[in-house]
Scaffold this motif. Sequence first.
Motif, PDB file in Angstrom:
ATOM      1  N   GLU A   1       0.706  -1.210   0.060  1.00 22.41           N
ATOM      2  CA  GLU A   1       0.044  -0.099   0.039  1.00 22.41           C
ATOM      3  C   GLU A   1       0.874   1.234   0.025  1.00 22.41           C
ATOM      4  O   GLU A   1       0.551   2.163  -0.729  1.00 22.41           O
TER       5      GLU A   1
ATOM      6  N   ARG B   1       2.429   1.559  -3.257  1.00 14.90           N
ATOM      7  CA  ARG B   1       1.695   2.290  -4.287  1.00 14.90           C
ATOM      8  C   ARG B   1       1.236   3.867  -4.248  1.00 14.90           C
ATOM      9  O   ARG B   1       1.107   4.369  -5.273  1.00 14.90           O
TER      10      ARG B   1
ATOM     11  N   ARG C   1       4.371   5.787  -5.591  1.00  8.31           N
ATOM     12  CA  ARG C   1       4.414   5.655  -6.920  1.00  8.31           C
ATOM     13  C   ARG C   1       3.805   6.920  -7.674  1.00  8.31           C
ATOM     14  O   ARG C   1       4.243   7.392  -9.076  1.00  8.31           O
TER      15      ARG C   1
ATOM     16  N   LEU D   1       4.925  -3.209  -8.176  1.00  2.00           N
ATOM     17  CA  LEU D   1       3.988  -2.413  -7.298  1.00  2.00           C
ATOM     18  C   LEU D   1       4.572  -0.725  -7.608  1.00  2.00           C
ATOM     19  O   LEU D   1       3.773   0.039  -7.231  1.00  2.00           O
TER      20      LEU D   1
END
Length: 328
Positions: free
Chosen positions: A199, A202, A205, A319
Amino acid sequence: MLASASAAVALTCAELDEQLKRTYGFRPSQLGPEARELKSEQMDAVWDVVQADPGTLAPCLKAALARTTDDTWFLFDGSQLLASVEQSREAKTFLLDALSRVSLDDVDLRAWVAAASALGMDGLDTSKLGRQWLSYPRAEYFLPEHGDYRVDRGNAAMFIFGTLDERYATPMLTEIARDGDGEAKAIATWLLMSQATPEALRALRSLNTRGLSAGAAASVKALRTQPTLIIPRHPPKTSREEFLSAFAALLAGDETPFNRLVETVPDGERDLVAVATPADLDVIRKVRRYYIARNTQHAIEYYNQFSQILMTLVWTPTLVKDARPDSR
């Protein structure tokens, strides 16, 4: 045998209420030295009588805390007292509310951070306390027993967010890293990177790195592309079963088996990343929380080491691929 003259005298609820009224209704930061000393003596007296008869007076103290709305210092000191005699979820909830309401100008910052960290370890959502700490202008204190080690804003934020379950910590850190600025944004970004969860990766990113230092922005970029990971040792010197047994003992309060592993194989992290499976991630995170809850510079070292272990076990190009930084 005669009772000690200093022994606390048992009180009724009504008598405790009167003592509370005489004692509280002030802010420590607004008192001079003499007044502060007097109030300290009065508060000690309150603590003495409640701790001497918690069966009778803990419910009375709860009732007083429940009806008080504006005396934030009493809420803080009183809820700490309640937590000292009762380990219930209700007592911890009182303390959580008090920590969020008391002015940090009035508290011993080390004690406040320690209380927040402990509540996180107990499974409560202390993420708002972490944000409160990050926004406090004078967010630092010292550890005299550790050579006057300076605990700065980022260190203590790690103590608070590091003991907190990631399901609570990640959303708050993401919000601060996305919408905050200056030091708070930098610290939240750093802690988000340290979480080493799918999490968090993500969230990172798509994070806009505008406002971060060149070094911090480069670290985010490296994490999105290819972070520095631990090289597994083949064959490992320590088995998965040995690690899991040592971790179980550690979390039960016995550090000896894990310390023995560390002494025998100082670079045992290479073995752990070689033998650990996805099923072990949860216990490794619990071990990391166990260490950071000590709130010392040595705890930070352990936290960072376990973060690198977790990152090695969790990170995949999938990911972090297709990173499109948020424009905010």
